[in-house]
Design a protein around this motif. Structure first.
Motif, mmCIF file in Angstrom:
data_model
loop_
_atom_site.group_PDB
_atom_site.id
_atom_site.type_symbol
_atom_site.label_atom_id
_atom_site.label_comp_id
_atom_site.label_asym_id
_atom_site.label_seq_id
_atom_site.Cartn_x
_atom_site.Cartn_y
_atom_site.Cartn_z
ATOM 1 N N TYR A 141 15.304 27.847 -26.756
ATOM 2 C CA TYR A 141 14.025 28.121 -27.413
ATOM 3 C C TYR A 141 13.855 29.628 -27.563
ATOM 4 O O TYR A 141 14.305 30.402 -26.709
ATOM 5 C CB TYR A 141 12.856 27.586 -26.586
ATOM 6 N N TYR A 142 13.164 30.035 -28.654
ATOM 7 C CA TYR A 142 12.811 31.446 -28.810
ATOM 8 C C TYR A 142 11.639 31.778 -27.904
ATOM 9 O O TYR A 142 11.031 30.898 -27.277
ATOM 10 C CB TYR A 142 12.458 31.737 -30.273
ATOM 11 N N GLN A 143 11.274 33.053 -27.907
ATOM 12 C CA GLN A 143 10.211 33.514 -27.008
ATOM 13 C C GLN A 143 8.857 32.883 -27.319
ATOM 14 O O GLN A 143 7.977 32.834 -26.452
ATOM 15 C CB GLN A 143 10.086 35.032 -27.063
ATOM 16 N N ASP A 144 8.675 32.407 -28.555
ATOM 17 C CA ASP A 144 7.410 31.742 -28.878
ATOM 18 C C ASP A 144 7.478 30.239 -28.624
ATOM 19 O O ASP A 144 6.553 29.501 -28.979
ATOM 20 C CB ASP A 144 7.026 32.007 -30.336
ATOM 21 N N GLY A 145 8.572 29.786 -28.023
ATOM 22 C CA GLY A 145 8.690 28.382 -27.657
ATOM 23 C C GLY A 145 9.277 27.495 -28.736
ATOM 24 O O GLY A 145 9.506 26.303 -28.492
ATOM 25 N N THR A 146 9.517 28.030 -29.920
ATOM 26 C CA THR A 146 10.109 27.211 -30.975
ATOM 27 C C THR A 146 11.584 26.964 -30.679
ATOM 28 O O THR A 146 12.241 27.763 -29.997
ATOM 29 C CB THR A 146 9.975 27.871 -32.355
#
Lengths: 181, 474
Positions: A141-146
């Motif tokens: 996941y990326y830092q924004d949770g996506t």
């Protein structure tokens, strides 16, 4: 011609039952079976209700303080530990829960669930790579949770988060379950 | 003295009726040719008895409380006399039970012993297989360490994918909405009371069916099962050539069962029980939950199936396999029994073994998982100690590239091996791949600074056969 009682295939006649005895036996059979059912229900219904009770109990989320706002640097993602929303007295360490809290700006915080949306394993934050990695099946996941890669079907779940009197509070809630087929 | 024992036994047998009760079962006739291929069923029962005995003993010290189970298991393992050995017996007994039930099913299938009139023998056996696997999984959870706690979450998440009732099932498994005080108690009750009760009941039914229909005679090519004549022919042959189960048939079961127990004991002594890991604290995130070996193949399935059909495969595939296995005898209850006339049966067994074996190996290696333990590449691999190549190697480590990619056998296996990446990708290919991601790789365009990008690409360009560091080339 009426059959004699000695060679009849009628069990009532073969048993030499007096009139009404067959009906009595049928009644006693149904009575016994019925009483068995009543006994099973008297014991079984409370048992089933007791065992299935957790399905119906939905405790409300509880706000848990996870630290002072000043201790969270902007742009950083850190692990916070708190008590789950409905700890039982004998839960011990299992009453603990965790979240990844990211401070986006002075006012804005995000609290990510640590559970991978694939199958619930604990994701780890790789701070230099700005990625969450899952150890089980390789979800990323990326830092924004996506979702960045791997099998997760949706972004990381989020908890409600707020700042009260200079303290960051996370709303401890149920383990998020991915239910979409 | 001998007379005294004979008199005592005679008195007891007269009052209890043991010979009348057990005699016909023990002396029932079995086919003369039913020899070593027929020992796997009794071996499964032997393993189950080992599990019951060792499980009851473990329960003397195990406290099924979420806060204390971990400590009691540490006590049993590290301090209680013979506790370490007993846990080993219980673990390898479980492994033996899974193996034996698999061997028993394969033999029954290959011998066509599931056909008329033994359809329900097979179907009750399929249920016993399911109960055995549930016992294996719940037994792992009772270890109540970090892996156990996270495995409960994984089980709840899997259940959650079932349409309509998934959320309820997940709550049922967790014993609420989170891991906590109620979680372990549920699995203890299921593992110690509920499923064993089912196993006892179905073992009794299974054995009754074995007595009722008799042990199947070894199949002969060209002698198909005809429901109209089978029973008559079977019983005629049995009365002509059969031998009493005790002791003519049972001695092989005793020999094999003894060998099995010796094997379990030796494994328990030599290898010991599985280790107790970190405490079941859900806030410790350095966890790497894996199922025990008998479910490792399914762990691999969950990683390898395409995400688009994952929801269906996760739920429907096990359900479908269970239904097909359960109904198998109804789909083909007559006809040839011998495997030479049913080559597809050999193919089914071989394919099942190969499939589960391959998935098991994949699950053990778990190449899809990042390597969190990856260390920075040594200078001998990097080929430089300063300059852009060395800086690029540092970026390769710091930005977690090494967690997923191998270079000279160091790093993770989740992504492609980059040891010779420059032999297959140009500089612009590498840059595009890093910036945009794709093919199951995250995009690093928003993460890498320009200088880091430059250094990383420079480092990766040295990863080709012709440009290997001098030390490595040697």
């Amino acid at each position: 011609m009426k059959e004699s009682s000695t060679n009849s295939i009628d069990p009532r006649a073969a048993d030499g039952l007096p009139p009404g005895q067959a009906e009595r036996r049928r009644f006693l059979t149904w009575l016994s079976v019925g009483l068995g059912g009543v006994c099973a229900a008297l014991v079984g219904i409370p048992v089933v209700g007791f065992v299935l009770a957790p399905l119906l109990r939905k405790p409300a989320g509880q706000w848990r303080t996870v630290g002072k706002a000043a201790d969270f640097a902007i742009g950083k993602t850190v692990n916070v530990v708190f008590e789950d929303p409905s700890p039982l007295p004998w839960a011990g360490v299992t009453a603990r829960a965790a979240a990844w809290v990211r401070r986006e700006s002075d006012e804005r915080f995000i609290a990510f669930s640590v559970h991978c949306t694939h199958l619930g394993c604990p994701v780890r934050w790789m701070h230099d790579a700005n990625l969450f990695l899952c150890p089980c099946h390789g979800g990323v996941y990326y830092q924004d949770g996506t979702v960045a890669a791997g099998p997760p079907p949706r972004p990381l779940f989020r908890y409600d988060v707020r700042v009260m009197n200079g303290e960051v509070q996370v709303k401890a809630d149920a383990i998020p379950i991915t239910t979409a087929l | 003295m001998k007379r005294f024992f004979q008199n005592t036994w005679g008195w007891l047998d007269d009052r209890l009726g043991l010979s009348d009760m057990l005699g016909p079962s023990l002396k029932h006739l079995v086919p003369r040719d039913a020899k070593w291929w027929y020992v796997f069923g009794s071996a499964t029962l032997v393993a189950f008895i080992v599990q019951v005995i060792t499980g009851v003993a473990l329960a003397f010290s195990y406290v099924p409380s979420s806060s204390q189970a971990y400590d009691t298991l540490k006590f049993i393992t590290d301090e209680a006399p013979l506790g370490h050995f007993l846990r080993g017996l219980h673990y390898y007994g479980a492994s033996a039970m899974v193996l034996m039930v698999g061997a028993h099913m394969a033999q029954t299938f290959l011998f066509g012993a599931y056909k008329y009139p033994r359809e329900m023998n097979w179907s009750t056996g399929v249920l016993l297989l399911a109960f055995t696997l549930v016992m294996g999984f719940t037994g792992q959870l009772l270890r109540w360490d970090q892996t156990a706690a996270w495995s409960v979450v994984v089980a709840a998440e899997q259940a959650g994918r079932i349409p309509y009732i998934g959320g309820w099932l997940a709550s049922f498994i967790l014993g609420g909405t989170t891991i906590g005080g109620a979680t372990l108690s549920r699995f203890f009750a299921i593992h110690v009371f509920l499923i064993p009760a089912f196993i006892f009941g179905f073992v009794f039914l299974h054995l009754w069916l074995v007595l009722r229909h008799g042990i199947s005679d070894p199949p002969k090519p060209g002698k198909p099962v005809d429901p109209k004549t089978y029973k008559k022919e079977y019983h005629e042959e049995l009365h002509r050539t059969g031998v009493p189960f005790w002791p003519d048939g049972a001695w092989r079961d005793m020999v094999f069962g003894t060998a099995l127990i010796i094997g379990i004991v030796v494994l328990a002594i030599v290898f010991g029980p599985p280790p107790i890991e970190n405490p079941p604290d859900p806030s410790i995130l350095q966890a790497d939950p894996r199922p025990d070996w008998y479910l490792l193949w399914y762990f691999a399935v969950l990683a390898l199936i395409p995400p688009q059909i994952e929801g269906y495969v996760m739920i429907l595939a096990p359900a479908l396999i269970g239904v097909i296995l359960f109904l198998a005898p109804i789909l083909g209850s007559k006809g040839e029994r011998h495997w030479s006339r049913r080559p597809w049966s050999i193919a089914v067994v071989l394919l099942s073994v190969l499939m589960i074996g391959s998935l098991w190996i994949a699950g053990a290696k778990s190449p899809w998982s990042p390597n969190f333990e990856a260390e920075p590449l040594p200078a001998s691999v990097v080929g430089a100690t300063s300059g852009p190549v060395a800086r690029g190697a540092q970026v390769f480590h710091d930005r977690a590239c090494i967690n997923c990619h191998l270079i000279e056998s160091l790093g993770g296996r989740r992504g492609p091996d980059l040891t010779f990446v420059s032999d297959r990708l140009t500089e612009s290919d590498i840059i595009i791949r890093i910036l945009n991601g794709g093919n199951n790789m995250p995009a690093f365009g928003n993460t890498l600074k320009p200088q880091e990008m430059e250094d990383l690409v420079t480092f990766l360009q040295t990863r080709r056969k012709g440009a290997r560091p001098a030390k490595l080339a040697q």
